[in-house]
Enzyme design. Sequence first.
Site, PDB file in Angstrom:
ATOM      1  N   SER A 277      12.304  12.452  25.220  1.00 21.45           N
ATOM      2  CA  SER A 277      13.672  12.883  25.501  1.00 21.45           C
ATOM      3  C   SER A 277      13.819  14.364  25.182  1.00 21.45           C
ATOM      4  O   SER A 277      12.885  15.127  25.395  1.00 21.45           O
ATOM      5  CB  SER A 277      14.669  12.043  24.711  1.00 21.45           C
ATOM      6  OG  SER A 277      15.966  12.247  25.201  1.00 21.45           O
TER       7      SER A 277
ATOM      8  N   HIS B 163      12.057  15.467  13.076  1.00 18.61           N
ATOM      9  CA  HIS B 163      12.176  15.775  11.651  1.00 18.61           C
ATOM     10  C   HIS B 163      13.215  16.872  11.440  1.00 18.61           C
ATOM     11  O   HIS B 163      13.682  17.505  12.389  1.00 18.61           O
ATOM     12  CB  HIS B 163      10.826  16.232  11.100  1.00 18.61           C
ATOM     13  CG  HIS B 163       9.734  15.214  11.261  1.00 18.61           C
ATOM     14  ND1 HIS B 163       9.137  14.597  10.186  1.00 18.61           N
ATOM     15  CD2 HIS B 163       9.115  14.713  12.370  1.00 18.61           C
ATOM     16  CE1 HIS B 163       8.210  13.758  10.614  1.00 18.61           C
ATOM     17  NE2 HIS B 163       8.175  13.818  11.944  1.00 18.61           N
TER      18      HIS B 163
ATOM     19  N   ASP C  99       7.321  17.364  18.523  1.00 22.53           N
ATOM     20  CA  ASP C  99       6.391  17.824  19.550  1.00 22.53           C
ATOM     21  C   ASP C  99       7.165  17.988  20.856  1.00 22.53           C
ATOM     22  O   ASP C  99       8.190  17.339  21.071  1.00 22.53           O
ATOM     23  CB  ASP C  99       5.282  16.790  19.769  1.00 22.53           C
ATOM     24  CG  ASP C  99       4.312  16.728  18.596  1.00 22.53           C
ATOM     25  OD1 ASP C  99       4.576  17.398  17.585  1.00 22.53           O
ATOM     26  OD2 ASP C  99       3.302  16.014  18.703  1.00 22.53           O
TER      27      ASP C  99
END
Length: 409
Positions: A378, A267, A191
Amino acid sequence: MATSVGHRCLGLLHGVAPWRSSLHPCEITALSQSLQPLRKLPFRAFRTDARKIHTAPARTMFLLRPLPILLVTGGGYAGYRQYEKYRERELEKLGLEIPPKLAGHWEVALYKSVPTRLLSRAWGRLNQVELPHWLRRPVYSLYIWTFGVNMKEAAVEDLHHYRNLSEFFRRKLKPQARPVCGLHSVISPSDGRILNFGQVKNCEVEQVKGVTYSLESFLGPRMCTEDLPFPPAASCDSFKNQLVTREGNELYHCVIYLAPGDYHCFHSPTDWTVSHRRHFPGSLMSVNPGMARWIKELFCHNERVVLTGDWKHGFFSLTAVGATNVGSIRIYFDRDLHTNSPRHSKGSYNDFSFVTHTNREGVPMRKGEHLGEFNLGSTIVLIFEAPKDFNFQLKTGQKIRFGEALGSL
């Protein structure tokens, strides 16, 4: 009233013979008592014509206090920065393009002097402290309200389930919350918000529009999948050419910023094989879009973990960039990785190869498979090789979620 009485008395005394020759002792005592309150008045001096009859002790010494000076200086600088941001927003509303105003060397050096690594380690330990059961809901609710966290997507919605802040930050999502797009070659690994994307030109990568960083400084010297270093690049273009392994291909990049309220795991963005890991110990400056616009080569200053390998079109890399309070970067299949450790010094890097005598290919990753996690928001940087007809399906600044398409052929 006491002051006026004092002046009248002093006026009577001016030019008069000594008191003992003209006044009775009782009168002297009464006059002395009437002048007694004047000693407590906050005046510096009384004068009778040109003669000074009383002077209070002067207390004009200025004491330098570091904390107020720092607060005033820091507050003024913060106010100036806020004004600059407000001015930029107003100009953007008018459709005017604003050239980035980069930080000077002294400003970057001053920022890097802040012990962000130590502070981040302290924050990490604080996150591990187990919260009392009664305190969990108010603490997590405040965080949810501040950063707009959607707990309906969490695999466990009950806030009392998370024993500490670290568990809450690394919460898992429901399987149906992030469907993985199977039609496109590359999906978003996390995200976040798209800071920049496009083709790499002249070995310079844009962290935001108009602000670049060196490709070689970011990735470090080239290492091939057999863990053998290539000869040093004679020029910037030759380093870029080392990454492009197939004729007719180009090098592309995409920068995704994860805010504190975003899902903190990342991911695999495609089907690929990870053959090499490079860990750069470094600073832990903030990587929010404002800082990325202000500090050139911000991502090269910060601690980061570079994973490189191959996908069906050639070279592929994913880099997790650390930030303030995000010294902890975890790669699930790499147990030897320890980030923000005191034993690692800035300005160096540590290599590790996943290619061994028993495993000649590396670590295979499937699209959407869990790869790693941050302790807080981050940045993820993708740099990969693809044919010239590869197209990004993005807009700069747009919000994106893990599993959504980045681009395709």
